[in-house]
Design a protein around this motif. Sequence first.
Motif, PDB file in Angstrom:
ATOM      1  N   TYR A 142       0.963  59.865   4.200  1.00  0.00           N
ATOM      2  CA  TYR A 142       1.032  61.147   3.491  1.00  0.00           C
ATOM      3  C   TYR A 142       1.708  60.988   2.132  1.00  0.00           C
ATOM      4  O   TYR A 142       1.215  61.475   1.113  1.00  0.00           O
ATOM      5  N   LEU A 143       2.849  60.302   2.118  1.00  0.00           N
ATOM      6  CA  LEU A 143       3.625  60.160   0.888  1.00  0.00           C
ATOM      7  C   LEU A 143       2.849  59.393  -0.179  1.00  0.00           C
ATOM      8  O   LEU A 143       2.835  59.791  -1.356  1.00  0.00           O
ATOM      9  N   ARG A 144       2.206  58.286   0.188  1.00  0.00           N
ATOM     10  CA  ARG A 144       1.460  57.498  -0.790  1.00  0.00           C
ATOM     11  C   ARG A 144       0.347  58.312  -1.435  1.00  0.00           C
ATOM     12  O   ARG A 144       0.121  58.233  -2.656  1.00  0.00           O
ATOM     13  N   ALA A 145      -0.352  59.103  -0.652  1.00  0.00           N
ATOM     14  CA  ALA A 145      -1.429  59.925  -1.208  1.00  0.00           C
ATOM     15  C   ALA A 145      -0.873  61.018  -2.116  1.00  0.00           C
ATOM     16  O   ALA A 145      -1.402  61.264  -3.209  1.00  0.00           O
ATOM     17  N   ARG A 146       0.182  61.652  -1.699  1.00  0.00           N
ATOM     18  CA  ARG A 146       0.769  62.742  -2.488  1.00  0.00           C
ATOM     19  C   ARG A 146       1.299  62.255  -3.830  1.00  0.00           C
ATOM     20  O   ARG A 146       1.173  62.951  -4.849  1.00  0.00           O
ATOM     21  N   LEU A 147       1.868  61.062  -3.861  1.00  0.00           N
ATOM     22  CA  LEU A 147       2.465  60.548  -5.104  1.00  0.00           C
ATOM     23  C   LEU A 147       1.434  60.179  -6.159  1.00  0.00           C
ATOM     24  O   LEU A 147       1.794  59.942  -7.314  1.00  0.00           O
ATOM     25  N   LEU A 148       0.170  60.156  -5.821  1.00  0.00           N
ATOM     26  CA  LEU A 148      -0.868  59.911  -6.825  1.00  0.00           C
ATOM     27  C   LEU A 148      -0.918  61.036  -7.860  1.00  0.00           C
ATOM     28  O   LEU A 148      -1.424  60.841  -8.958  1.00  0.00           O
ATOM     29  N   GLY A 149      -0.383  62.188  -7.509  1.00  0.00           N
ATOM     30  CA  GLY A 149      -0.345  63.311  -8.451  1.00  0.00           C
ATOM     31  C   GLY A 149       1.027  63.574  -9.025  1.00  0.00           C
ATOM     32  O   GLY A 149       1.301  64.673  -9.524  1.00  0.00           O
ATOM     33  N   HIS A 150       1.908  62.569  -9.015  1.00  0.00           N
ATOM     34  CA  HIS A 150       3.304  62.803  -9.403  1.00  0.00           C
ATOM     35  C   HIS A 150       3.460  63.189 -10.879  1.00  0.00           C
ATOM     36  O   HIS A 150       4.296  64.029 -11.213  1.00  0.00           O
ATOM     37  N   SER A 151       2.665  62.606 -11.760  1.00  0.00           N
ATOM     38  CA  SER A 151       2.755  62.977 -13.178  1.00  0.00           C
ATOM     39  C   SER A 151       2.317  64.421 -13.399  1.00  0.00           C
ATOM     40  O   SER A 151       2.873  65.127 -14.252  1.00  0.00           O
ATOM     41  N   PHE A 152       1.323  64.863 -12.640  1.00  0.00           N
ATOM     42  CA  PHE A 152       0.911  66.264 -12.755  1.00  0.00           C
ATOM     43  C   PHE A 152       1.997  67.188 -12.226  1.00  0.00           C
ATOM     44  O   PHE A 152       2.217  68.283 -12.762  1.00  0.00           O
TER      45      PHE A 152
END
Length: 447
Positions: free
Chosen positions: A136-146
Motif C-alpha cells: 500500500y505504502l509503495r503505491a501511495r508514495l508514487l503521488g508524493h510530489s502531488f
Amino acid sequence: MLPGGRVVGLAEIRGIIREAWPLMLAEAVGSIVSLIDLAFVSRLGVTALAGVGAGSYAGWFLNVPLAAFYIGVLVLASQALGAGRRSLAERIVGESLTAAMLAALPLAAAGIAAAHGLGMWLSGGDEAVAEAAAAYLRARLLGHSFFAAMLVLDAAYRAAGANRGILYGAAATAAANTVLDPLLIYVAGLGVSGAGLATAASYAAGVLVLAARARSQAGYSSIASVPRGLAARVFRVGSPAMAERLLFAGGNLVYLAAVARCGEAALAAHTVGVRIESLAFLPAFALSTYASGEVGRLVGAGLLEEAQKRGWSIAGASAAFMTLMALVLAGVAVPASILLAPSEAVATLVVAYLLLAAVSEPALGAVMSLGGAIRGAGNTLVPTLINLVGLYLVRVAPAYLLVGRVASGTACPLVAWLIMDVDVAARAAVFTLVYRRYFRRLARRLV
C-alpha cells in the motif's frame, strides 16, 4: 470565555461556522472518501485492513517534513495579504510550490525503500500485515510530489480566505479516489496496491483543479516560480511545526506499535476507529487552519487585540462543533462498526474506541484551534512544545509502559485509548492558560 470575561455567544459561533463551512466540508469529504476506501479494503480481510492502517501511519510520517511548507505558506502569505502585499504573497506561494514538490521526491524514494521494514515494526512483526502495509505504502508514495503541491495550494487558498475554492480541489480528489478504488482494487486485481494507487492519483486530480482555479478563486496571478530566498524563509518559519509533526508522527508510530501488542484485531479496530473519528477531527482541523489565516491577517495589519479575540472565538466555535460531533460519534458507533469492521471481534473494539474518542472531542477542538491561532500570530514554536510534551509524557510513555502489560484480551487496547483521552484533556488545559495570559507576548509580525 474571551479575555476580559466576554463569553463566546451562539451568534458568534454561527458566524464563524458560516464562514468556515467550506473548509470543514472539504475536510469532511476527505474523511468520507477515506471511509469508502476503508470499506473497499475491509472486504479483502483483517490482514489487508491492518496493513493499510499501518501503511497509512507510515505515509503520514513521510508527509510530515512537507508540513514546514504548509505552515510557512499559511502564516507568511496570510500576514503578507493582511499587510496589503499581494505580490509578496504570490512569490511566497510560487517558490514554495516548486520547492515542496522537489523535496517530496527523496522522501518518497526513502519510504519506498524502507516500506517493508516499517510494516514489520508497526505490525509487531506480523509478516502478512507487513507485506500488505509495504504494498500500500509503495503505491501511495508514487503521488508524493502531488501531495506536496496540494499542501501548498491548500495553504495559499486558506491564507487568502478563499475557503470555497478549496471545495473544488476536495471534490476532484474525492471523485478520483472513489472511482479508482474499485477499479484498481478489484477489477484490476491489485488489492491493497490498488488502494494506494487510487490515493496517489487523487492527489494529482486535486492539484490540477486547485492550480487551474488559483486566479479566479484566490486571486493569485502566479503559483509557480524558481525557489530562491523566500522558499527557505517559508521553510524556516514552518520548521517548528514540521518538527512537531515529525515527532508527533514518530510518537504515534510508537503508540500504534503499543496498540499492535494487543493483536491484529485491535490494530484493525484502531484503523477503522481513527478513520470514522476523522469525520469529526478533520473538520476541526479546518477550523484550526481557519484560525491561523484569520489571526495571521489581523496580526499582519497590526490589530493584536482583535486577533486575540478572533482566535478565542474560533476556539469556542470549534469546541462547540466538536461537542456535537462527539454525540454523533457515540450515535453511529454501532452501525458504523457493523458496516466497516471485517469481523465481530473488530466491530466490538471499534465501538469501544469511538465511545472513548467521543469523550475527548470538545477538548481536541480547543487544542487544535488555539494552536492554529498562535501559529497564525507568528509563533510556531510554542504550540509545538505544548503538543510534544503532552504527546510524549502523557500519551506515548504511559502507553509504551502499560499497554499489553496491565490488561489483556478486549481490555488491552482500552488502556491505550484511555491514555489518549488524558493526553488531550491535559493539552487543552495548557493551551487555554497560555492563550489567555500570553497571546500578546507570543504574537509577532513576520512580514
